[in-house]
Enzyme design. Sequence first.
Site, PDB file in Angstrom:
ATOM      1  N   ARG A  59      -4.147  -4.750   2.915  1.00  0.00           N
ATOM      2  CA  ARG A  59      -4.996  -4.154   2.348  1.00  0.00           C
ATOM      3  C   ARG A  59      -4.482  -2.747   1.816  1.00  0.00           C
ATOM      4  NH1 ARG A  59      -8.329  -1.502   4.469  1.00  0.00           N
ATOM      5  NH2 ARG A  59      -7.180  -1.437   6.640  1.00  0.00           N
ATOM      6  N   LYS A 201     -12.546  -7.692   4.438  1.00  0.00           N
ATOM      7  CA  LYS A 201     -12.937  -6.501   4.877  1.00  0.00           C
ATOM      8  C   LYS A 201     -14.017  -5.881   3.783  1.00  0.00           C
ATOM      9  CE  LYS A 201     -10.430  -6.708   8.701  1.00  0.00           C
ATOM     10  NZ  LYS A 201     -11.055  -6.791   9.865  1.00  0.00           N
ATOM     11  N   HIS A 221     -15.789  -4.324  15.730  1.00  0.00           N
ATOM     12  CA  HIS A 221     -14.421  -4.847  15.238  1.00  0.00           C
ATOM     13  C   HIS A 221     -13.823  -5.444  16.554  1.00  0.00           C
ATOM     14  CE1 HIS A 221     -10.179  -4.470  13.451  1.00  0.00           C
ATOM     15  NE2 HIS A 221     -10.820  -5.859  13.102  1.00  0.00           N
ATOM     16  N   SER A 239      -4.417  -3.986  16.769  1.00  0.00           N
ATOM     17  CA  SER A 239      -3.291  -5.001  16.627  1.00  0.00           C
ATOM     18  C   SER A 239      -2.247  -4.836  17.832  1.00  0.00           C
ATOM     19  CB  SER A 239      -2.616  -4.777  15.275  1.00  0.00           C
ATOM     20  OG  SER A 239      -1.687  -5.992  15.046  1.00  0.00           O
ATOM     21  N   LYS A 243      -5.900  -8.782  21.891  1.00  0.00           N
ATOM     22  CA  LYS A 243      -7.072  -9.298  21.587  1.00  0.00           C
ATOM     23  C   LYS A 243      -7.300 -10.805  21.609  1.00  0.00           C
ATOM     24  CE  LYS A 243      -9.091  -7.705  17.855  1.00  0.00           C
ATOM     25  NZ  LYS A 243      -9.944  -8.177  16.601  1.00  0.00           N
ATOM     26  N   THR A 244      -6.698 -11.430  20.616  1.00  0.00           N
ATOM     27  CA  THR A 244      -6.624 -12.880  20.412  1.00  0.00           C
ATOM     28  C   THR A 244      -5.971 -13.675  21.534  1.00  0.00           C
ATOM     29  OG1 THR A 244      -6.168 -12.245  17.964  1.00  0.00           O
ATOM     30  CG2 THR A 244      -6.230 -14.572  18.607  1.00  0.00           C
ATOM     31  N   ASP A 258     -13.139 -11.674  15.474  1.00  0.00           N
ATOM     32  CA  ASP A 258     -12.662 -10.341  14.650  1.00  0.00           C
ATOM     33  C   ASP A 258     -13.906  -9.445  14.358  1.00  0.00           C
ATOM     34  OD1 ASP A 258     -10.663  -8.740  13.705  1.00  0.00           O
ATOM     35  OD2 ASP A 258     -11.388  -9.348  11.681  1.00  0.00           O
ATOM     36  N   ARG A 323       0.022 -14.148   7.552  1.00  0.00           N
ATOM     37  CA  ARG A 323      -1.319 -14.410   7.924  1.00  0.00           C
ATOM     38  C   ARG A 323      -1.578 -15.733   7.738  1.00  0.00           C
ATOM     39  NH1 ARG A 323      -4.948 -10.464  10.011  1.00  0.00           N
ATOM     40  NH2 ARG A 323      -4.022  -8.370   9.856  1.00  0.00           N
TER      41      ARG A 323
END
Length: 542
Positions: A59, A201, A221, A239, A243-244, A258, A323
Site C-alpha cells: 500500500r 484496505k 484489525h 506483523s 497472529k496468523t 484479519d 503475499r
Amino acid sequence: METIKEIKKPDLKKYGIKNAHVNWDLSPEELQRITIKKGMGTETKNGTLAVNTGKFTGRSPQDRFIVKDTYTEDKVWWGKINKPLSTENFEKLQQNVVEYLSNKELYASDAYVCASPEFSTNIRTIAEYPWSSMFVFNMFLRLPEEAHENFKEDWLILCAPGYVCENPEAYGIRQGNFSILDFTKKIALIGGSAYTGEMKKGIFSALNLILPIEKNVLPMHCSANVGEAGDTAIFFGLSGTGKTTLSADPHRKLIGDDEHGWTADNTIFNFEGGCYAKVIDLTEEKEPDIFRAIKPGAILENVVFDANGDVDFADFSITQNTRVSYPIYHIDNIQEPSFANNPTNIFFLTCDAFGVLPPISKLTPGQAAYHFISGYTAKVAGTEAGITEPVPSFSACFGEPFMPLHPTKYAEMLSKKMTEAGVNVWLINTGWSGGPYGVGSRIKLKYTRAMITAALEGKLNEVEFHQHPIFGLFMPKYCPNVPIEMLDPMNTWLQKGGYVSKAIQLAHFFHLNFEKFSAKASKHIMDGGPLIDEHHHLDDHI
C-alpha cells in the site's frame, strides 16, 4: 431441458463509463485463464496464479485520502494517516478515471462484506485487470446465485491501475497514484497502483468509520476463532507477532484472520471471505494452513519462481511483502458462516525485542484500552555491523493506517464491550526473554501456545497473580506446561539492574508515544499505562 436464465447486467454508462466491453462475475478459473492468455500472470508448478503488481508491491499510505465534506468533516481524525481531499478534486479524478476505463475490456464483480446478515454491505467492483477481479472473488464474501439478479451496491470500487494522474498538484494529491474514499458518494477510487491490498484496505477503512458511528459495531484489525464450547477468542497483533500462527489452532475453528466486527449483542463476525497472507520465508512446517491453501484459485503476488514454476519463498528480491490471497474455504478448519458469539478472551500479541515484557499478563479494562491504543511491538533493527538495538513500533488499535476515527473512540468501545461481556484480556509477548534481541532468546512457540491454551481453558482463573513494578501488568505465578521462572521476565535476566533500566527505557517509549492521544484519553485509560517513567526512581514503586 431447463434453460439457464440470463441475468441482466447493468450498463456501466450510469457510472460514466462508455463503450466498455464488460465481463461480469467471471469464475476464478476463467479470470485466471484470461490473465495467463493476456500475459499478465504465470502459473506456478501446482497451477496457482502468480502475478507481479508492478511499481507498487504494498500500500502507499502517503497517497491515501478521504474526501472532506459535511459527512466526514467532524468525524475523521485528520492528519498524517487520514489526509483530506476536496469534493471538487475527487470529482475531477473520478471523471478522469471513468474516461480512462471507457472503451476498454473491464472485469466487474458483485460481492458483499460483513458475514453477519444484519450488517451485510454490498460491494460492486469495476476493475481494469482480470486478476484484480479474481482477488475480489477471493477476499470478499461470495453471493448466492439468485442474489446477483437485483444487486444494488452500497459501495463502488473503481480500480484503474493503468491510470496515472499527470498533474497531481492540480488535483490536491501527492503523485500520480491515489487511493481515495468518498463517504457521501460511497466510492473507493484507486488509480496508478495495481497492489490488490488497496481494494481490501479501502473497504476495511470505510467500515471502520461506518460501523462504529452508524451501527454501534466495533471494527477490529484482528483474527478470531471459536472453540468447541462456543467461546470466541480474538487475536490482535502487528506483523511478525504470530497472529496468523496462533489463531490457527487444530482444536478451534477459524472465523477469520484479519478483519472483524463486534456487535452490540456480542457476535464476532468476519468482514471478509478470504485471507491475504504474507508468504516471505513460508514453509509447510511453520504455517501449514497457509502453505496448503496455495493451490489453484489462490493468487501469489510478487514471488520469485524458477523455470519449472517452483516458488522460492525465501527470495525477497521483488519485495519483502510477498503475499497470497485465497478464499477462506481453502482452509479446512473454518467456522461456517464466519461469525460466532460469546467473546471470552482477547489476546494482544507483541514481539518485544527489548525482552522486558512478561510472556503472559492479564490486563484491567484501563490497561486493555491503553495497550490497544498503543498497539506496541518492536522491530529488530537488523544484524549488520553490530546494530542490535531494538526499535519500538506503535500502531494505534493494531491497525492505525485503516482507522478514520480518533483511536480513543475505538478504545472506549473496546473497554465498554470488554466490561459488559466479562472478557479476559491478555498481553502475550512472543518476543525475547532473558535479555534483549542479540542477548536473550526468542520465547518458544510451544510455551506461547501453552499459555494461550491455559487462558482459553480457564486454567489461569484461580491462579495467583503479582503486579509488574514498572508496567503494572498482572503476571500469573503459575501456568501449566510453562517453566515458572519464565513467567516473571526479571528472573530470566542475569543482570537485574540491566533488566530494570531496559524496562524503564521501554516504559518511557510508551509514555512518549501516548502523548499524541492523551488530550482525548480519559483518566481510566491514562491510568492503564506504565506506572513509571524515566523521571521516577524504581524504589518509589517497589
